[in-house]
Write an enzyme that holds these catalytic residues in place. Structure first.
Site, mmCIF file in Angstrom:
data_model
loop_
_atom_site.group_PDB
_atom_site.id
_atom_site.type_symbol
_atom_site.label_atom_id
_atom_site.label_comp_id
_atom_site.label_asym_id
_atom_site.label_seq_id
_atom_site.Cartn_x
_atom_site.Cartn_y
_atom_site.Cartn_z
ATOM 1 N N ASP A 30 0.866 -1.188 0.000
ATOM 2 C CA ASP A 30 0.000 0.000 0.000
ATOM 3 C C ASP A 30 0.900 1.235 0.000
ATOM 4 O O ASP A 30 1.868 1.303 0.764
ATOM 5 C CB ASP A 30 -0.903 -0.023 1.249
ATOM 6 C CG ASP A 30 -2.040 0.976 1.160
ATOM 7 O OD1 ASP A 30 -1.773 2.173 0.938
ATOM 8 O OD2 ASP A 30 -3.202 0.561 1.328
ATOM 9 N N ILE A 31 0.598 2.203 -0.870
ATOM 10 C CA ILE A 31 1.465 3.395 -0.960
ATOM 11 C C ILE A 31 1.188 4.414 0.152
ATOM 12 O O ILE A 31 1.914 5.383 0.292
ATOM 13 C CB ILE A 31 1.383 4.089 -2.339
ATOM 14 C CG1 ILE A 31 -0.060 4.391 -2.725
ATOM 15 C CG2 ILE A 31 2.074 3.255 -3.409
ATOM 16 C CD1 ILE A 31 -0.177 5.276 -3.970
ATOM 17 N N GLN A 93 -14.810 2.153 2.084
ATOM 18 C CA GLN A 93 -14.063 1.768 0.879
ATOM 19 C C GLN A 93 -13.825 3.000 0.022
ATOM 20 O O GLN A 93 -14.716 3.843 -0.148
ATOM 21 C CB GLN A 93 -14.870 0.727 0.085
ATOM 22 C CG GLN A 93 -14.108 0.126 -1.097
ATOM 23 C CD GLN A 93 -14.902 -0.968 -1.802
ATOM 24 O OE1 GLN A 93 -16.098 -1.164 -1.531
ATOM 25 N NE2 GLN A 93 -14.263 -1.672 -2.708
ATOM 26 N N HIS A 99 -10.493 -5.490 -2.037
ATOM 27 C CA HIS A 99 -9.124 -5.738 -1.566
ATOM 28 C C HIS A 99 -9.140 -5.977 -0.064
ATOM 29 O O HIS A 99 -9.995 -5.455 0.650
ATOM 30 C CB HIS A 99 -8.211 -4.551 -1.891
ATOM 31 C CG HIS A 99 -8.774 -3.239 -1.465
ATOM 32 N ND1 HIS A 99 -9.718 -2.559 -2.214
ATOM 33 C CD2 HIS A 99 -8.548 -2.481 -0.365
ATOM 34 C CE1 HIS A 99 -10.050 -1.444 -1.590
ATOM 35 N NE2 HIS A 99 -9.368 -1.376 -0.461
ATOM 36 N N HIS A 101 -6.774 -5.494 3.295
ATOM 37 C CA HIS A 101 -5.584 -4.875 3.867
ATOM 38 C C HIS A 101 -4.960 -5.878 4.835
ATOM 39 O O HIS A 101 -5.651 -6.369 5.741
ATOM 40 C CB HIS A 101 -5.952 -3.640 4.693
ATOM 41 C CG HIS A 101 -6.569 -2.527 3.914
ATOM 42 N ND1 HIS A 101 -5.879 -1.396 3.550
ATOM 43 C CD2 HIS A 101 -7.831 -2.356 3.440
ATOM 44 C CE1 HIS A 101 -6.683 -0.574 2.892
ATOM 45 N NE2 HIS A 101 -7.877 -1.126 2.822
#
Ligand code: AMP
Ligand code: ZN
Length: 134
Positions: A30-31, A93, A99, A101
Site C-alpha cells: 500500500d502506498i 471503501q 481488496h 488490507h
C-alpha cells in the site's frame, strides 16, 4: 475495468511493489501504509466489493491474505496482524475493486481501533438477534 486503479496495476499500466502473485490474485505494498509492510490483496478479476462476488471467490482472497500475513510476519518479525476489508462508501471503501488490507502490527504502534467500545443493552441485542434469526 476501465478507470479502476487496481485493474491498471494488474495490467501493468500503473507501477506497484508486488510481493505475491498467483493465477487469480496479486498482493502489493500500500502506498499510504498504516505500518511497515502494509499490503493489499486483490483478485485479478474486477469485483467491486464483498456483495458482488461469490462466497468461494471471497474465500479465495481470504486464503491469499493468510499466505501474505504469514509472509509479512515471517520476514518482518511483526508481533501481530490486523486485516481490514472495507465495503462501499459507508464501509470506508475508497477504491472500488475489492481488496484486503494485511497490516503487520507491533506493540505500541500508531494504529488504534476505529470504534469506541460501549455495551449494548439486552433489549437492543435481543431485537437484532430476533431480526437476524427469524
Ligand atoms: P480502501 O479505503 O479500503 O478502499 O483502501 C484503498 C487503499 O488503496 C488505501 O489504503 C490506499 O492507500 C491504497 N492505494 C491507492 N492507490 C494505490 C496504489 N496506486 N498503489 C498501492 N496502494 C494504493
Ligand atoms: Zn478493478
Amino acid at each position: 475495468m476501465r478507470d479502476c486503479i487496481f485493474c491498471k496495476i494488474i495490467a501493468g499500466e500503473i507501477p506497484s511493489k508486488k510481493i505475491y502473485e498467483d493465477e487469480h490474485h496479486l498482493a502489493f505494498l500500500d502506498i499510504f501504509p498504516a505500518s511497515k509492510g502494509h499490503s493489499l490483496v486483490i483478485p485479478k478479476e474486477h469485483h467491486a466489493d464483498i456483495h458482488s462476488m461469490s462466497a468461494a471467490q471471497y474465500g479465495a482472497i481470504a486464503a491469499v491474505a493468510k499466505t501474505v500475513a504469514d509472509l509479512l510476519q515471517g520476514k518482518l518479525k511483526s508481533e501481530g496482524t490486523t486485516i481490514f476489508q472495507m465495503n462501499r462508501e459507508a464501509g470506508w471503501q475508497t477504491v472500488f475493486h475489492i481488496h484486503m488490507h494485511v497490516i503487520p502490527r507491533w506493540e505500541g504502534d500508531a494504529l488504534h481501533k476505529p470504534w469506541d467500545i460501549a455495551p449494548a443493552s439486552e433489549e437492543e441485542l435481543s431485537s437484532i438477534h430476533a431480526l437476524l434469526t427469524e
